[in-house]
Design a protein around this motif. Structure first.
Motif, PDB file in Angstrom:
ATOM      1  N   GLU A   1       0.915  -1.314   0.095  1.00 35.73           N
ATOM      2  CA  GLU A   1      -0.158   0.107  -0.015  1.00 35.73           C
ATOM      3  C   GLU A   1       1.042   1.072  -0.538  1.00 35.73           C
ATOM      4  O   GLU A   1       2.228   1.610   0.320  1.00 35.73           O
ATOM      5  N   LEU A   2       0.216   2.554   0.256  1.00 30.50           N
ATOM      6  CA  LEU A   2       1.085   3.412  -0.499  1.00 30.50           C
ATOM      7  C   LEU A   2       1.263   3.763   1.676  1.00 30.50           C
ATOM      8  O   LEU A   2       0.571   4.080   2.066  1.00 30.50           O
ATOM      9  N   ALA A   3       3.189   4.113   1.352  1.00 24.84           N
ATOM     10  CA  ALA A   3       3.098   4.673   2.901  1.00 24.84           C
ATOM     11  C   ALA A   3       4.288   5.596   2.400  1.00 24.84           C
ATOM     12  O   ALA A   3       5.326   4.929   1.419  1.00 24.84           O
ATOM     13  N   ASN A   4       3.944   6.636   3.580  1.00 21.76           N
ATOM     14  CA  ASN A   4       5.500   8.010   3.885  1.00 21.76           C
ATOM     15  C   ASN A   4       5.808   7.537   2.478  1.00 21.76           C
ATOM     16  O   ASN A   4       6.363   7.965   1.412  1.00 21.76           O
ATOM     17  N   HIS A   5       4.075   8.239   1.251  1.00 25.02           N
ATOM     18  CA  HIS A   5       4.422   8.845  -0.456  1.00 25.02           C
ATOM     19  C   HIS A   5       5.162   7.400  -1.524  1.00 25.02           C
ATOM     20  O   HIS A   5       5.342   8.480  -2.053  1.00 25.02           O
ATOM     21  N   GLN A   6       5.185   6.265  -0.742  1.00 25.40           N
ATOM     22  CA  GLN A   6       5.759   5.085  -2.159  1.00 25.40           C
ATOM     23  C   GLN A   6       5.070   4.291  -1.609  1.00 25.40           C
ATOM     24  O   GLN A   6       4.631   3.436  -0.984  1.00 25.40           O
ATOM     25  N   ALA A   7       4.710   3.246  -3.030  1.00 25.79           N
ATOM     26  CA  ALA A   7       4.277   2.192  -3.217  1.00 25.79           C
ATOM     27  C   ALA A   7       5.244   1.113  -3.906  1.00 25.79           C
ATOM     28  O   ALA A   7       5.798   2.025  -5.022  1.00 25.79           O
ATOM     29  N   SER A   8       5.745   0.255  -3.884  1.00 27.60           N
ATOM     30  CA  SER A   8       6.949  -0.748  -3.929  1.00 27.60           C
ATOM     31  C   SER A   8       6.411  -1.281  -4.475  1.00 27.60           C
ATOM     32  O   SER A   8       5.222  -2.021  -3.904  1.00 27.60           O
ATOM     33  N   ILE A   9       7.379  -2.218  -5.087  1.00 23.96           N
ATOM     34  CA  ILE A   9       7.213  -3.716  -5.690  1.00 23.96           C
ATOM     35  C   ILE A   9       7.791  -4.421  -5.430  1.00 23.96           C
ATOM     36  O   ILE A   9       9.256  -4.305  -5.618  1.00 23.96           O
ATOM     37  N   LEU A  10       8.771  -5.858  -4.604  1.00 25.56           N
ATOM     38  CA  LEU A  10       9.295  -5.810  -4.533  1.00 25.56           C
ATOM     39  C   LEU A  10       9.635  -7.387  -5.036  1.00 25.56           C
ATOM     40  O   LEU A  10       8.380  -8.134  -5.030  1.00 25.56           O
ATOM     41  N   LEU A  11      10.747  -7.880  -5.108  1.00 23.17           N
ATOM     42  CA  LEU A  11      10.840  -9.305  -6.033  1.00 23.17           C
ATOM     43  C   LEU A  11      11.821 -10.214  -4.837  1.00 23.17           C
ATOM     44  O   LEU A  11      12.506  -9.812  -4.442  1.00 23.17           O
ATOM     45  N   TRP A  12      11.373 -11.074  -5.253  1.00 17.17           N
ATOM     46  CA  TRP A  12      12.268 -12.362  -4.665  1.00 17.17           C
ATOM     47  C   TRP A  12      12.470 -13.918  -4.931  1.00 17.17           C
ATOM     48  O   TRP A  12      12.004 -13.769  -6.061  1.00 17.17           O
ATOM     49  N   ASP A  13      13.930 -14.150  -5.136  1.00 19.82           N
ATOM     50  CA  ASP A  13      14.560 -15.521  -6.001  1.00 19.82           C
ATOM     51  C   ASP A  13      14.203 -16.565  -4.946  1.00 19.82           C
ATOM     52  O   ASP A  13      14.915 -16.535  -3.726  1.00 19.82           O
ATOM     53  N   LEU A  14      13.350 -17.212  -4.535  1.00 16.27           N
ATOM     54  CA  LEU A  14      13.102 -18.565  -3.990  1.00 16.27           C
ATOM     55  C   LEU A  14      14.196 -19.619  -4.369  1.00 16.27           C
ATOM     56  O   LEU A  14      14.736 -19.807  -3.363  1.00 16.27           O
ATOM     57  N   ARG A  15      14.806 -19.021  -4.736  1.00 17.37           N
ATOM     58  CA  ARG A  15      16.151 -20.694  -5.213  1.00 17.37           C
ATOM     59  C   ARG A  15      17.357 -19.526  -4.285  1.00 17.37           C
ATOM     60  O   ARG A  15      18.375 -20.805  -3.826  1.00 17.37           O
ATOM     61  N   SER A  16      17.890 -18.819  -4.310  1.00 18.59           N
ATOM     62  CA  SER A  16      19.126 -18.105  -4.115  1.00 18.59           C
ATOM     63  C   SER A  16      18.777 -17.279  -2.739  1.00 18.59           C
ATOM     64  O   SER A  16      20.104 -17.202  -2.253  1.00 18.59           O
ATOM     65  N   SER A  17      18.234 -16.458  -2.374  1.00 18.16           N
ATOM     66  CA  SER A  17      17.955 -15.546  -1.966  1.00 18.16           C
ATOM     67  C   SER A  17      16.455 -15.185  -0.920  1.00 18.16           C
ATOM     68  O   SER A  17      16.024 -14.432  -1.338  1.00 18.16           O
ATOM     69  N   PRO A  18      15.726 -16.289  -0.117  1.00 16.66           N
ATOM     70  CA  PRO A  18      14.511 -16.393  -0.355  1.00 16.66           C
ATOM     71  C   PRO A  18      14.162 -15.427   1.056  1.00 16.66           C
ATOM     72  O   PRO A  18      12.949 -14.464   1.432  1.00 16.66           O
ATOM     73  N   SER A  19      15.164 -15.012   1.554  1.00 13.37           N
ATOM     74  CA  SER A  19      15.809 -13.890   3.011  1.00 13.37           C
ATOM     75  C   SER A  19      15.145 -13.324   2.834  1.00 13.37           C
ATOM     76  O   SER A  19      14.923 -11.816   4.055  1.00 13.37           O
ATOM     77  N   SER A  20      15.805 -12.436   1.540  1.00 11.15           N
ATOM     78  CA  SER A  20      15.233 -10.839   1.591  1.00 11.15           C
ATOM     79  C   SER A  20      15.169 -10.667  -0.537  1.00 11.15           C
ATOM     80  O   SER A  20      15.536 -11.645  -0.844  1.00 11.15           O
ATOM     81  N   PRO A  21      14.729  -9.602  -0.452  1.00  8.74           N
ATOM     82  CA  PRO A  21      14.621  -9.095  -1.561  1.00  8.74           C
ATOM     83  C   PRO A  21      15.655  -8.555  -3.158  1.00  8.74           C
ATOM     84  O   PRO A  21      16.707  -8.746  -2.235  1.00  8.74           O
ATOM     85  N   LYS A  22      15.508  -9.808  -4.340  1.00 13.97           N
ATOM     86  CA  LYS A  22      16.701  -8.885  -4.521  1.00 13.97           C
ATOM     87  C   LYS A  22      16.640  -7.721  -5.613  1.00 13.97           C
ATOM     88  O   LYS A  22      17.806  -7.106  -5.316  1.00 13.97           O
ATOM     89  N   ILE A  23      15.683  -7.418  -5.690  1.00 15.08           N
ATOM     90  CA  ILE A  23      15.330  -5.815  -6.310  1.00 15.08           C
ATOM     91  C   ILE A  23      13.444  -5.502  -6.185  1.00 15.08           C
ATOM     92  O   ILE A  23      13.441  -6.160  -5.601  1.00 15.08           O
ATOM     93  N   THR A  24      13.885  -3.606  -5.738  1.00 19.36           N
ATOM     94  CA  THR A  24      12.803  -3.435  -5.033  1.00 19.36           C
ATOM     95  C   THR A  24      12.548  -2.274  -6.132  1.00 19.36           C
ATOM     96  O   THR A  24      13.525  -1.294  -6.434  1.00 19.36           O
ATOM     97  N   TYR A  25      11.073  -2.036  -6.715  1.00 23.86           N
ATOM     98  CA  TYR A  25      10.861  -0.887  -7.588  1.00 23.86           C
ATOM     99  C   TYR A  25       9.985   0.056  -6.981  1.00 23.86           C
ATOM    100  O   TYR A  25       8.913  -0.265  -5.800  1.00 23.86           O
ATOM    101  N   THR A  26      10.347   1.060  -6.282  1.00 21.96           N
ATOM    102  CA  THR A  26      10.010   2.352  -6.011  1.00 21.96           C
ATOM    103  C   THR A  26       8.713   3.314  -7.192  1.00 21.96           C
ATOM    104  O   THR A  26       8.187   4.261  -6.401  1.00 21.96           O
ATOM    105  N   GLU A  27       9.280   3.448  -7.836  1.00 23.17           N
ATOM    106  CA  GLU A  27       8.606   4.890  -8.945  1.00 23.17           C
ATOM    107  C   GLU A  27       7.324   3.915 -10.030  1.00 23.17           C
ATOM    108  O   GLU A  27       7.362   5.011 -10.557  1.00 23.17           O
ATOM    109  N   ILE A  28       7.305   2.629 -10.053  1.00 27.98           N
ATOM    110  CA  ILE A  28       6.583   2.239 -11.629  1.00 27.98           C
ATOM    111  C   ILE A  28       5.006   2.940 -10.812  1.00 27.98           C
ATOM    112  O   ILE A  28       4.355   3.484 -11.829  1.00 27.98           O
ATOM    113  N   HIS A  29       4.536   2.583  -9.694  1.00 28.45           N
ATOM    114  CA  HIS A  29       3.370   3.412  -9.288  1.00 28.45           C
ATOM    115  C   HIS A  29       3.158   4.360  -8.649  1.00 28.45           C
ATOM    116  O   HIS A  29       4.120   4.327  -7.470  1.00 28.45           O
ATOM    117  N   SER A  30       2.194   4.725  -8.284  1.00 31.06           N
ATOM    118  CA  SER A  30       1.657   5.870  -6.881  1.00 31.06           C
ATOM    119  C   SER A  30       0.915   6.361  -5.812  1.00 31.06           C
ATOM    120  O   SER A  30       0.991   7.104  -5.296  1.00 31.06           O
TER     121      SER A  30
END
Length: 327
Positions: free
Chosen positions: A114-143
């Protein structure tokens, strides 16, 4: 129009329970409800009740996705920001892992916030190599709040995202620079449901005010992306009061089924969305399937098909799951 008859059902015992989502998997029918439970049913014997049931730990359970239908793996997500991945092959059901994400049927999981602190994020995880933390975070695709995420069924690096900011975006997740990853954007209005029409480049979208359209990402650009089918308010087009969801038909480009309802008529209908010989999309008004009685004056939240058993199953805000067969 022809009708189906209700032949079986199950009602959750706790008052004021909503059935939020039903999902077909190899082990049976998975269902989530507002009583915070994830349940497994035999779709041919709903009245027997849940074969397995677990109370989730999400604070407030909000959604579920199938990660691997062949292996009966389901993900649930909630308002506390976590997702649990459940393996129904294990008895009792246990979470395979817990991460902060939503699911897709590849090895990558995607989560929208959801929108929080003026930012809505999309996060991606790779379950094979690094499931404990996101491999990438997008913050500018949606407002604004992210409401829909789904990967293309045959080109899984393409991610469709929808938001209450009114935009549908197609992003290439192989591109790391966020300035370049969005390849197509459509301005549809506050997105409620959206997804790919099977293996094609075409996308359906329904807004929170029931506007329905189909877009083609192969023709669209960021600057211009007109709909190939714009039905406007689907309530006026088919004489309903709400659109529950759209379920693509399996295999090739067989179109999809649009589920619409009218509470005051206690009616739910399945309308086939198909492409004609002229290449144009449209609703087939001659083969509408009616489910009279539906879930009374309560909304149908979700519906699925079991073609081999000639079954349609619906879940509604009356706390019931019902199965339907041809009369």
């Amino acid at each position: 129009m022809y009708q189906l008859t209700a032949v079986d059902g199950y009602k959750y015992p706790k008052p004021d329970t909503y059935v939020l989502e039903i999902l077909p998997i190899a082990a049976g029918l998975a269902a989530i409800a507002s009583d915070q439970t994830l349940s497994l049913f035999d779709p041919t014997r709903l009245n027997a009740g849940p074969l397995k049931q677990i109370t989730t730990d999400h604070g407030n359970l909000t959604c579920a996705k199938v990660y691997d239908p062949a292996e009966s793996i389901v993900c649930t997500a909630g308002e506390n920001g976590t997702v649990s991945i459940w393996d129904f092959r294990i008895n009792p059901i246990k979470p395979a892992m817990q991460i902060r994400a939503c699911s897709n049927p590849t090895h990558t999981l995607a989560a929208g916030t959801e929108l929080a602190n003026h930012q809505a994020s999309i996060l991606l995880w790779d379950l094979r190599s690094s499931p404990s933390s996101p491999k990438i975070t997008y913050t500018e695709i949606h407002s604004d709040d992210i409401t829909e995420l789904t990967f293309h069924p045959t080109t899984p690096n393409l991610l469709l995202s929808g938001s209450t900011d009114g935009l549908l975006s197609i992003s290439d997740t192989l591109i790391t620079d966020e300035d370049d990853l969005v390849i197509t954007t459509f301005n549809h209005g506050s997105v409620h449901h959206a997804g790919f029409l099977n293996q094609s480049s075409e996308i359906y979208a329904a807004s929170h005010d029931e506007k329905f359209a189909i877009y083609d990402m192969s023709d669209g650009t960021i600057e211009k992306g007109a709909a190939v089918l714009d039905m406007g308010d689907i309530r006026e087009a088919v004489g309903c009061q709400y659109l529950a969801n759209v379920v693509p038909k399996l295999g090739g480009n067989n179109g999809a089924v649009v589920g619409v309802g009218a509470q005051d008529q206690e009616l739910f209908q399945l309308v086939h969305l198909a492409k004609g010989g002229n290449g144009q999309w449209g609703l087939d008004r001659e083969s509408v399937v009616a489910l009279p009685g539906a879930h009374g004056q309560e909304l149908v939240r979700s519906f699925v098909f079991y073609d081999e058993q000639q079954l349609v199953i619906t879940g509604g805000e009356d706390g019931a799951i019902r199965s339907w067969r041809p009369t």
